[in-house]
Design an enzyme around this catalytic site. Structure first.
Site, PDB file in Angstrom:
ATOM      1  N   ASP A 296       0.905  -1.333   0.021  1.00  0.00           N
ATOM      2  CA  ASP A 296      -0.092   0.243   0.070  1.00  0.00           C
ATOM      3  C   ASP A 296       0.596   1.253   0.019  1.00  0.00           C
ATOM      4  O   ASP A 296       0.599   2.014  -0.640  1.00  0.00           O
ATOM      5  CB  ASP A 296      -1.159  -0.047   1.323  1.00  0.00           C
ATOM      6  CG  ASP A 296      -1.837  -1.144   1.155  1.00  0.00           C
ATOM      7  OD1 ASP A 296      -2.307  -1.633   0.007  1.00  0.00           O
ATOM      8  OD2 ASP A 296      -1.822  -1.875   2.329  1.00  0.00           O
TER       9      ASP A 296
ATOM     10  N   GLU B 146       2.835  -1.039   4.571  1.00  0.00           N
ATOM     11  CA  GLU B 146       1.518  -1.521   4.093  1.00  0.00           C
ATOM     12  C   GLU B 146       0.446  -1.154   5.284  1.00  0.00           C
ATOM     13  O   GLU B 146       0.852  -1.110   6.362  1.00  0.00           O
ATOM     14  CB  GLU B 146       1.649  -3.121   4.233  1.00  0.00           C
ATOM     15  CG  GLU B 146       0.352  -4.077   3.578  1.00  0.00           C
ATOM     16  CD  GLU B 146       0.232  -4.480   2.149  1.00  0.00           C
ATOM     17  OE1 GLU B 146      -0.359  -4.443   1.654  1.00  0.00           O
ATOM     18  OE2 GLU B 146       1.822  -4.563   1.741  1.00  0.00           O
TER      19      GLU B 146
ATOM     20  N   LYS C  52      -3.618  -1.857   6.582  1.00  0.00           N
ATOM     21  CA  LYS C  52      -4.624  -2.764   6.933  1.00  0.00           C
ATOM     22  C   LYS C  52      -5.649  -2.221   7.906  1.00  0.00           C
ATOM     23  O   LYS C  52      -5.413  -2.018   9.079  1.00  0.00           O
ATOM     24  CB  LYS C  52      -4.123  -4.220   7.558  1.00  0.00           C
ATOM     25  CG  LYS C  52      -3.446  -5.046   6.131  1.00  0.00           C
ATOM     26  CD  LYS C  52      -4.380  -5.362   5.119  1.00  0.00           C
ATOM     27  CE  LYS C  52      -3.734  -5.959   3.967  1.00  0.00           C
ATOM     28  NZ  LYS C  52      -2.983  -4.711   2.994  1.00  0.00           N
TER      29      LYS C  52
END
Length: 277
Positions: A91, A111, A113
């Site tokens: 990401d 990343e 989430k």
């Protein structure tokens, strides 16, 4: 007809996942965008802090490149590739530094989430589930892609002694303490952080060998077993344990901390540039 059935199925899944992830969840996409933005800001700050070094940002990396890196280690590795265009895109992307030998070395991978909207739903007094009669929604499995990306970057960095992978977690599925929320009618509800139907942290700590979370684990650990010396590449997992949102400045500071650790580990290969006057 088949397309209609598929559309109905996705709509049903989206409703069933309400309060968790959902299909194309807006909060998750917002969280992904935030970590991308913080990566670009982190890159600029690194350029200011280390003006003698050259940095670059990449959105992702191809499987072909990962396989080539593995083949350089051992010809038996990196042989299988079914889709030539296959790639991974964490990401927040990848930040690299150029070393004294014109090789680009990874110093930050990030990343994001987001999973679990229970806190937001309780604040709104909103019930969830297929029949709209549940306070909490059982957690889903949207985090599985994180493991794939972590393993792929670990393959790419198999010869490095640092592993600068940062995983930012946010949402009620990643709590580390109980949270009490007030409903619109003034009553309260307490979410228990270690509820097995909600908490998904244990599905991610395999990526850091069960070491502490909210800690910079960029420097690889070495463990001994008999005559063997085994190197561990551990992801640095950070979570908002109380369910609050990450602030941009908090994420940037963590990225900078990991980047500095990476640069320190690469010091001998950056020496010429850093000492060049």
């Amino acid at each position: 007809m088949k397309g209609t059935q598929q559309s109905d199925r996705l709509t049903s899944q989206q409703k069933a996942a309400e309060g968790c992830v959902g299909i194309f969840d807006e909060e998750a996409q917002k969280h992904d965008k935030e970590v991308y933005n913080t990566s670009t800001i982190t890159l600029q700050k690194l350029k200011q802090e280390f003006p003698k070094l050259s940095f670059r940002y990449r959105r992702g990396v191809t499987k072909k490149e990962i396989n080539e890196a593995l083949q350089k280690i051992d010809s038996r590795l990196g042989q299988t590739l079914f889709v030539p265009s296959a790639r991974i895109k964490p990401d927040g992307g990848i930040i690299e530094v150029r070393d004294d030998y014109d090789n680009w070395r990874i110093i930050v991978v990030s990343e994001a989430k987001y999973q679990g909207k229970d806190i937001e739903n309780i604040k709104k007094g909103k019930l969830v589930g297929v029949n709209n009669n549940q306070v909490l929604m059982a957690a889903g499995n949207a985090i599985e892609r994180a493991h794939k990306n972590i393993h792929e970057i670990a393959n790419l960095m198999l010869l490095e002694t640092h592993f600068p992978y940062i995983l930012f977690l946010e949402g009620s599925n990643f709590l580390t303490e109980n949270v009490t929320i007030e409903r619109p009618d003034g009553t309260t509800y307490t979410i228990t952080y270690n509820d097995g139907t909600l908490n998904r942290l244990d599905r991610l700590t395999s990526a850091n060998y069960g070491m502490p979370i909210n800690m910079n684990l960029c420097k690889n650990k070495f463990v001994s077993h008999g005559e063997l010396n085994i190197m561990l590449q551990a992801a640095s997992i950070y979570t908002k344990g109380d369910g609050c949102h990450w602030k941009e400045e908090e994420m940037i500071e963590i990225m900078l901390d990991v980047a500095r650790t990476s640069l320190n580990m690469l010091g001998k290969d950056l020496f010429k540039q850093l000492t060049n006057t």
